[in-house]
Design a protein around this motif. Structure first.
Motif, short mmCIF file in Angstrom:
data_model
loop_
_atom_site.label_atom_id
_atom_site.label_comp_id
_atom_site.label_asym_id
_atom_site.label_seq_id
_atom_site.Cartn_x
_atom_site.Cartn_y
_atom_site.Cartn_z
N GLU A 275 5.61 16.24 -0.07
CA GLU A 275 4.27 15.77 -0.44
C GLU A 275 3.98 14.40 0.17
OE1 GLU A 275 2.75 16.02 -4.44
OE2 GLU A 275 4.11 17.69 -4.87
N ILE A 276 4.97 13.52 0.15
CA ILE A 276 4.82 12.18 0.71
C ILE A 276 4.61 12.26 2.22
CG2 ILE A 276 6.04 10.00 1.16
CD1 ILE A 276 7.33 10.40 -1.68
N GLU A 277 5.40 13.10 2.89
CA GLU A 277 5.24 13.28 4.34
C GLU A 277 3.83 13.75 4.67
OE1 GLU A 277 9.65 14.53 5.98
OE2 GLU A 277 8.41 16.08 5.05
N ALA B 247 8.24 4.55 9.89
CA ALA B 247 7.66 5.69 10.62
C ALA B 247 6.20 5.46 11.03
CB ALA B 247 7.76 6.96 9.77
N ILE B 248 5.44 4.74 10.20
CA ILE B 248 4.02 4.55 10.50
C ILE B 248 3.75 3.24 11.23
CG2 ILE B 248 3.27 6.05 8.62
CD1 ILE B 248 2.57 3.58 6.99
N ALA B 249 4.79 2.45 11.45
CA ALA B 249 4.61 1.16 12.12
C ALA B 249 4.32 1.34 13.62
CB ALA B 249 5.85 0.28 11.95
N THR C 79 3.53 12.00 8.35
CA THR C 79 4.73 11.55 9.04
C THR C 79 5.90 12.42 8.62
OG1 THR C 79 6.05 9.61 9.61
CG2 THR C 79 5.42 9.81 7.31
N SER C 80 7.06 12.15 9.16
CA SER C 80 8.26 12.91 8.83
C SER C 80 9.35 11.94 8.37
CB SER C 80 8.73 13.68 10.05
OG SER C 80 9.89 14.41 9.76
N MET D 30 0.81 -1.19 0.00
CA MET D 30 0.00 0.00 0.00
C MET D 30 0.86 1.26 0.00
SD MET D 30 -2.49 1.57 2.85
CE MET D 30 -1.83 3.17 3.14
N VAL D 31 1.93 1.29 0.79
CA VAL D 31 2.80 2.46 0.84
C VAL D 31 3.44 2.69 -0.52
CG1 VAL D 31 4.90 3.42 1.86
CG2 VAL D 31 3.25 2.25 3.31
N PHE D 32 3.96 1.64 -1.14
CA PHE D 32 4.60 1.77 -2.45
C PHE D 32 3.63 2.35 -3.47
CE2 PHE D 32 5.42 -0.13 -6.67
CZ PHE D 32 6.62 0.52 -6.96
N GLU D 33 2.42 1.82 -3.52
CA GLU D 33 1.43 2.28 -4.50
C GLU D 33 1.11 3.76 -4.31
OE1 GLU D 33 1.10 -0.54 -2.72
OE2 GLU D 33 1.19 -2.08 -4.28
N LYS D 34 0.99 4.19 -3.06
CA LYS D 34 0.68 5.59 -2.76
C LYS D 34 1.86 6.49 -3.16
CE LYS D 34 -1.82 8.90 -1.00
NZ LYS D 34 -2.98 9.40 -1.72
N VAL D 35 3.07 6.05 -2.88
CA VAL D 35 4.26 6.83 -3.26
C VAL D 35 4.34 6.95 -4.79
CG1 VAL D 35 6.80 6.82 -3.30
CG2 VAL D 35 5.58 6.30 -1.18
#
Length: 73
Positions: free
Chosen positions: A43-45, A71-73, A50-51, A1-6
């Motif tokens: 933009e990703i942050e 960071a989101i874990a 997150t940072s 999910m993170v990869f797809e959003k990035v």
């Protein structure tokens, strides 16, 4: 999910909906200079609320995805 959003954020940023992106894609291969990289990371942050610590080790999309996941874990 993170990869797809990035990838979605990157494609929107570059205005290239069909841009080929893998975890191994480097910023250089994607023709992103240092300013582009900073803007993209901001933009990703914002998107993930997150940072991300920017440093010279941040070279690929996989590097960014890994930092976000940590960071989101």
């Amino acid at each position: 999910m993170v990869f797809e959003k990035v990838v979605e954020i990157l494609r929107n940023y570059k205005e290239e909906p069909e841009l080929e992106v893998t975890m191994e894609s480097s910023f250089e291969e994607l023709e992103l200079d240092s300013l582009d990289t900073v803007e993209l990371v901001m933009e990703i942050e914002e998107s993930f609320d997150t940072s991300i610590e920017m440093d010279s080790e941040l070279k690929t999309i996989g590097d960014v995805v890994g930092l976000i996941e940590k960071a989101i874990a």
